[in-house]
Design a protein around this motif. Structure first.
Motif, mmCIF file in Angstrom:
data_model
loop_
_atom_site.group_PDB
_atom_site.id
_atom_site.type_symbol
_atom_site.label_atom_id
_atom_site.label_comp_id
_atom_site.label_asym_id
_atom_site.label_seq_id
_atom_site.Cartn_x
_atom_site.Cartn_y
_atom_site.Cartn_z
ATOM 1 N N ILE A 42 0.839 -1.196 0.000
ATOM 2 C CA ILE A 42 0.000 0.000 0.000
ATOM 3 C C ILE A 42 0.879 1.253 0.000
ATOM 4 O O ILE A 42 0.681 2.161 -0.816
ATOM 5 C CB ILE A 42 -0.954 0.010 1.230
ATOM 6 N N LEU A 43 1.892 1.285 0.874
ATOM 7 C CA LEU A 43 2.789 2.438 0.946
ATOM 8 C C LEU A 43 3.511 2.668 -0.378
ATOM 9 O O LEU A 43 3.537 3.778 -0.899
ATOM 10 C CB LEU A 43 3.817 2.249 2.064
ATOM 11 N N GLY A 44 4.107 1.589 -0.899
ATOM 12 C CA GLY A 44 4.873 1.687 -2.144
ATOM 13 C C GLY A 44 4.039 2.226 -3.288
ATOM 14 O O GLY A 44 4.457 3.135 -4.019
ATOM 15 N N ASN A 45 2.821 1.684 -3.422
ATOM 16 C CA ASN A 45 1.971 2.127 -4.526
ATOM 17 C C ASN A 45 1.442 3.535 -4.327
ATOM 18 O O ASN A 45 1.302 4.297 -5.288
ATOM 19 C CB ASN A 45 0.837 1.125 -4.748
ATOM 20 N N ILE A 46 1.169 3.911 -3.056
ATOM 21 C CA ILE A 46 0.727 5.287 -2.793
ATOM 22 C C ILE A 46 1.858 6.276 -3.088
ATOM 23 O O ILE A 46 1.615 7.358 -3.626
ATOM 24 C CB ILE A 46 0.185 5.422 -1.346
ATOM 25 N N ILE A 47 3.104 5.876 -2.779
ATOM 26 C CA ILE A 47 4.253 6.737 -3.099
ATOM 27 C C ILE A 47 4.333 6.957 -4.617
ATOM 28 O O ILE A 47 4.500 8.089 -5.081
ATOM 29 C CB ILE A 47 5.574 6.143 -2.542
ATOM 30 N N ILE A 48 4.175 5.884 -5.382
ATOM 31 C CA ILE A 48 4.220 6.020 -6.846
ATOM 32 C C ILE A 48 3.119 6.972 -7.327
ATOM 33 O O ILE A 48 3.376 7.897 -8.106
ATOM 34 C CB ILE A 48 4.078 4.650 -7.546
ATOM 35 N N ILE A 49 1.902 6.761 -6.852
ATOM 36 C CA ILE A 49 0.779 7.610 -7.269
ATOM 37 C C ILE A 49 1.074 9.077 -6.931
ATOM 38 O O ILE A 49 0.888 9.971 -7.760
ATOM 39 C CB ILE A 49 -0.535 7.139 -6.605
ATOM 40 N N SER A 50 1.583 9.321 -5.715
ATOM 41 C CA SER A 50 1.853 10.697 -5.279
ATOM 42 C C SER A 50 2.968 11.333 -6.090
ATOM 43 O O SER A 50 2.844 12.488 -6.533
ATOM 44 C CB SER A 50 2.233 10.727 -3.794
ATOM 45 N N VAL A 51 4.064 10.606 -6.290
ATOM 46 C CA VAL A 51 5.216 11.172 -7.019
ATOM 47 C C VAL A 51 4.807 11.517 -8.449
ATOM 48 O O VAL A 51 5.104 12.598 -8.952
ATOM 49 C CB VAL A 51 6.421 10.201 -6.998
ATOM 50 N N VAL A 52 4.097 10.594 -9.112
ATOM 51 C CA VAL A 52 3.687 10.849 -10.501
ATOM 52 C C VAL A 52 2.718 12.032 -10.563
ATOM 53 O O VAL A 52 2.762 12.842 -11.482
ATOM 54 C CB VAL A 52 3.061 9.580 -11.131
ATOM 55 N N THR A 53 1.851 12.158 -9.552
ATOM 56 C CA THR A 53 0.891 13.263 -9.538
ATOM 57 C C THR A 53 1.590 14.600 -9.280
ATOM 58 O O THR A 53 1.291 15.601 -9.930
ATOM 59 C CB THR A 53 -0.178 13.025 -8.446
ATOM 60 N N LEU A 54 2.537 14.604 -8.336
ATOM 61 C CA LEU A 54 3.168 15.865 -7.912
ATOM 62 C C LEU A 54 4.255 16.357 -8.858
ATOM 63 O O LEU A 54 4.564 17.541 -8.882
ATOM 64 C CB LEU A 54 3.775 15.704 -6.513
ATOM 65 N N GLU A 55 4.869 15.484 -9.607
ATOM 66 C CA GLU A 55 6.036 15.858 -10.414
ATOM 67 C C GLU A 55 5.664 16.056 -11.888
ATOM 68 O O GLU A 55 5.411 15.084 -12.595
ATOM 69 C CB GLU A 55 7.103 14.765 -10.263
#
Length: 311
Positions: A42-55
């Motif tokens: 869950i953490l790993g995938n949420i990090i991916i979603i957040s990074v792709v959204t923010l960058e």
């Protein structure tokens, strides 16, 4: 009372999931291992979603597909793992009939969506590597949206028929599922009606979905590999291959386990082997995706560092 006895014979209101081992120490160990994997997933995938959204640099189709895949993995693993964890600790390991059918539906739909997404991502990589000059014309925001939405919609509809057919089977008084979730084959084994039609439909559907997506993915990668071999510089070869090899690893693990499980006319794998293989794609693969994609990817790592520094 005879009426009640009759209804008892034909309908099952809940299923008992046998899960893994009945040894309490073993169950606590498994609970701990699966809980850690689940939290990391869950953490790993949420990090991916957040990074792709923010960058903003990662707003290309490749990363937006990856964001879709990460969101899918969160849903997919959540369909199976929390209930499994609860049952590992519970004395009475049960799931209601409607809960079981819901789990089966989400499992099939999300699994199908994943097949389509992996195929679409392979096609995206094929365009980027083999047709770089046409890439921006071919993979516009509109065509990205069409492919992503198409994957989800097809998955959502694919799950309906098998689920409807399984839910209409008769389950007599015996309600023990020798598995840790409501999967197709243990349910078919349990039913006391004739499952031939249901098995045939599910076999044809799995064959169509898995083989079409697998072939699309395979062809894309073969063309990519052929294209890489033509690159004169060794470093060029290495860079291109490293972006694709991570995707190829995920795909191989996913399809390898899926095809071995579902593309067989008869469901006669031993229950223990069945469970072991199922753990691979319900628990392990959703964790591998974020690990493989982000650790192998320089642009993603840079973006993550930038976000960490900024905050």
């Amino acid at each position: 009372s005879s009426f009640q006895e009759m209804t008892n014979v034909t309908t099952v209101l809940e299923f008992r999931l046998l899960g893994f081992s009945s040894n309490p120490h073993c169950q606590i160990l498994l609970f701990t291992v699966f809980l850690v994997i689940y939290i990391l997933t869950i953490l790993g995938n949420i990090i991916i979603i957040s990074v792709v959204t923010l960058e903003p640099q990662l707003h290309s189709p490749m990363y937006r597909f990856l964001k879709n895949l990460s969101f899918l993995e969160v849903c997919y693993t959540t369909t199976i793992v929390p209930k499994m964890l609860a049952n590992l600790l519970a004395k009475r390991k049960s799931i209601s009939f409607s809960g079981c059918m819901a789990q089966l539906y989400y499992f099939i739909s999300l699994g199908t969506t994943e097949c389509y997404l992996l195929a679409v991502m392979a096609y995206d990589r094929y365009l980027a590597v083999c047709e770089p000059l046409q890439y921006d014309m071919a993979m516009t925001a509109e065509s990205y949206t069409r492919l992503a939405v198409g994957s989800w919609v097809t998955g959502v509809f694919t799950g309906l028929l098998p689920c409807l057919m399984v839910s209409r089977l008769h389950f007599c008084s015996y309600n023990l599922i020798n598995h840790f979730f409501c999967d197709i084959s243990p349910l078919l084994k349990l039913s006391c009606s004739d499952t031939t039609a249901t098995e045939t439909v599910i076999f044809i559907l799995s064959l169509l979905v898995l083989s079409s997506c697998f072939l699309l993915t395979l062809v894309s990668y073969l063309l990519i590999i052929l294209s890489i071999l033509k690159i004169p510089s060794a470093s060029g070869k290495r860079i291109t291959f490293s972006t694709c090899s991570s995707h190829l690893m995920v795909v191989t693990i996913y399809y390898g386990t899926m095809i071995s499980m579902y593309v067989r006319p008869t469901y006669n794998l031993s229950s223990e082997l069945n469970k072991a293989v199922s753990v691979l794609y319900t628990v392990v693969t959703p964790l591998l995706n974020p690990v493989i994609y982000s650790l192998r990817n320089k642009a993603f790592k840079k973006a993550l560092e930038k976000i960490v520094i900024r905050h």
